[in-house]
Structures are given as C-alpha cells and as structure tokens.
Write a protein that holds these residues in place. Structure first.
Motif, PDB file in Angstrom:
ATOM      1  N   HIS A  18       0.831  -1.102   0.019  1.00 25.07           N
ATOM      2  CA  HIS A  18      -0.059  -0.110  -0.080  1.00 25.07           C
ATOM      3  C   HIS A  18       0.988   1.206  -0.047  1.00 25.07           C
ATOM      4  CE1 HIS A  18      -2.533   3.096   1.666  1.00 25.07           C
ATOM      5  NE2 HIS A  18      -3.612   2.479   1.163  1.00 25.07           N
ATOM      6  N   PRO A  19       0.692   2.152  -1.024  1.00 25.00           N
ATOM      7  CA  PRO A  19       1.310   3.490  -0.955  1.00 25.00           C
ATOM      8  C   PRO A  19       1.846   4.123   0.320  1.00 25.00           C
ATOM      9  CG  PRO A  19      -0.159   3.361  -2.626  1.00 25.00           C
ATOM     10  CD  PRO A  19      -0.695   2.213  -1.691  1.00 25.00           C
ATOM     11  N   LEU A  20       0.744   4.288   1.362  1.00 25.40           N
ATOM     12  CA  LEU A  20       1.136   4.869   2.640  1.00 25.40           C
ATOM     13  C   LEU A  20       1.857   3.866   3.391  1.00 25.40           C
ATOM     14  CD1 LEU A  20       0.975   7.483   4.268  1.00 25.40           C
ATOM     15  CD2 LEU A  20      -1.392   6.724   4.993  1.00 25.40           C
ATOM     16  N   ARG A  21       1.654   2.662   3.425  1.00 20.46           N
ATOM     17  CA  ARG A  21       2.520   1.798   4.394  1.00 20.46           C
ATOM     18  C   ARG A  21       3.736   1.757   4.013  1.00 20.46           C
ATOM     19  NH1 ARG A  21      -2.231  -2.523   3.649  1.00 20.46           N
ATOM     20  NH2 ARG A  21      -3.902  -1.201   4.593  1.00 20.46           N
ATOM     21  N   VAL A  22       3.944   1.860   2.650  1.00 18.46           N
ATOM     22  CA  VAL A  22       5.561   1.903   2.117  1.00 18.46           C
ATOM     23  C   VAL A  22       6.125   3.148   2.739  1.00 18.46           C
ATOM     24  CG1 VAL A  22       6.917   1.958   0.003  1.00 18.46           C
ATOM     25  CG2 VAL A  22       4.995   0.323   0.222  1.00 18.46           C
ATOM     26  N   ARG A  23       5.742   4.047   2.546  1.00 19.45           N
ATOM     27  CA  ARG A  23       6.168   5.191   2.908  1.00 19.45           C
ATOM     28  C   ARG A  23       6.484   5.159   4.595  1.00 19.45           C
ATOM     29  NH1 ARG A  23       3.942  10.762   1.014  1.00 19.45           N
ATOM     30  NH2 ARG A  23       5.748  11.369   1.526  1.00 19.45           N
ATOM     31  N   LEU A  24       5.527   4.566   5.169  1.00 21.60           N
ATOM     32  CA  LEU A  24       5.487   4.971   6.829  1.00 21.60           C
ATOM     33  C   LEU A  24       6.606   3.872   7.375  1.00 21.60           C
ATOM     34  CD1 LEU A  24       1.757   4.969   7.745  1.00 21.60           C
ATOM     35  CD2 LEU A  24       3.404   6.685   7.906  1.00 21.60           C
ATOM     36  N   LEU A  25       6.782   2.606   6.770  1.00 18.21           N
ATOM     37  CA  LEU A  25       7.755   1.840   6.961  1.00 18.21           C
ATOM     38  C   LEU A  25       8.972   2.311   6.635  1.00 18.21           C
ATOM     39  CD1 LEU A  25       8.411  -1.008   8.076  1.00 18.21           C
ATOM     40  CD2 LEU A  25       8.152  -2.035   5.733  1.00 18.21           C
ATOM     41  N   GLY A  26       9.314   3.012   5.311  1.00 19.90           N
ATOM     42  CA  GLY A  26      10.377   3.525   5.099  1.00 19.90           C
ATOM     43  C   GLY A  26      11.075   4.545   6.037  1.00 19.90           C
ATOM     44  N   LEU A  27      10.202   5.412   6.760  1.00 20.94           N
ATOM     45  CA  LEU A  27      10.239   6.561   7.366  1.00 20.94           C
ATOM     46  C   LEU A  27      10.837   5.620   8.893  1.00 20.94           C
ATOM     47  CD1 LEU A  27       7.532   9.139   6.724  1.00 20.94           C
ATOM     48  CD2 LEU A  27      10.051   9.471   6.450  1.00 20.94           C
ATOM     49  N   LEU A  28      10.139   4.902   9.511  1.00 21.39           N
ATOM     50  CA  LEU A  28      10.504   4.089  10.489  1.00 21.39           C
ATOM     51  C   LEU A  28      11.958   3.520  10.323  1.00 21.39           C
ATOM     52  CD1 LEU A  28       7.236   2.538  11.607  1.00 21.39           C
ATOM     53  CD2 LEU A  28       8.315   4.409  12.697  1.00 21.39           C
TER      54      LEU A  28
END
Length: 189
Positions: A18-28
C-alpha cells in the motif's frame, strides 16, 4: 532490529505494498521510532489515517511498539527489520503472487521517482553532485551473471558501510543501481 523479513505469502506482500504503508515503513526504518502523529505530519496525512496503516503493518509483523520510548498516551512504533525481501520465484507461481509482485514493483518505482523528484543538484556540494545520480545500462547477461552482480553489489555495500562507519562526512543515501543523498526536506521532517 532484525536484518530481514522474507515474505512468502502474496497477501502479506500486498499489505505492505500500500503506498502509505511503504512510506511509513521506510520512515520508521530510516528515521527511527515515531508516533502516528509525527508520521502523519511527515507524509501529510491525518494521525487517524497513519494510525490505521500502522496497525496494519503491525498486524503483518513489519513493525512493533517501542515500549522503551512510549510517548505519553500515544504509541511509538519502530520497524522490526532493516529490509523486506521476497522469493519472486515462489510468489510468481500463482496469479495472486504475480499481482502482488507487480504492485510492490510499482511501489518501488514510485518511491525512486519521488526521491529523484526531491533531489536536485542545486544546494549539494560538488563532492555530492559528482557522485549522485542514476545509471542506465542495457546489458546482455544470463541469470547467473545477474545473480553474481546482485550478490557482489550487496557484499560491497556491506563492506563500505562497515569501513565508513563514523565518518563525519557520511550521510544517509538512497542506493538502487545509482545513489543520491537524502534530501534536506527528508532530514528535516
């Protein structure tokens, strides 16, 4: 933090794609533990939206609560793994797996595009401008040669990280076939 999470279930791969999950995981992974509110500000989403997607990442084992850094009433989350990988051969054996691979590859390309859009030569030192960018090679190689390239590139990257640990001139960089430093916007977020 564990080194790698290997996915064999197409539903899990689709969940993280999911686009937002990819970004959130990358930030974490890149910036360390954060709350849903902190992440929401970085990605321009409400804390309700980021909370939902963080719970989904938790459900599939990508993140965990950072109990050591609890932020009052709001949970702090951290990545459980440095990398996510999958067995493309195993996943491509089913239509659902092929679809999951297509989606994750599109997300990866979107992320590269987003980073390259944010990157610009202006403002970087000559030293960084000289080594940053992308390469595009059209080669004729058998699968064994490509496997060797991937394995040797990974080995070289691990060696370079170890040799340059603590170097005051080092900064986080995005590395694909090419590499660019993280944008100042990402560092400040």
């Amino acid at each position: 933090m564990e080194e790698q999470y290997t996915i064999s279930d197409p539903r899990v791969l689709k969940a993280v794609a999911h686009p937002l999950r990819v970004r959130l995981l990358g930030l974490l992974r890149g910036d360390g533990p954060a709350t849903a509110s902190e992440l929401g500000r970085k990605v321009g989403e409400s804390s309700g939206s980021t909370s939902y997607h963080l719970r989904e990442l938790f459900k599939y084992g990508f993140i965990e609560e950072d109990a050591d850094q609890r932020d009052g009433r709001e949970r702090r989350w951290r990545a459980r793994h440095r990398y996510t990988s999958w067995d493309a051969v195993e996943l491509s054996a089913s239509a659902e797996g092929r679809e999951a691979l297509r989606i994750i590859h599109l997300r990866q390309a979107e992320m590269v595009g987003r980073v390259m859009e944010e990157y610009g030569q202006a403002g970087w030192s000559e030293e960084w401008a000289d080594v940053s960018g992308m390469s595009d090679h059209l080669l004729t190689l058998p699968p064994a040669a490509l496997r060797e390239f991937k394995d040797r590139a990974e080995e070289l990257l691990r060696d370079l990280v170890a040799r340059h640990a603590g170097d005051p001139g080092a900064r986080k960089v995005h590395v694909w076939l090419g590499a660019v430093p993280r944008t100042s916007q990402e560092e400040e977020s």
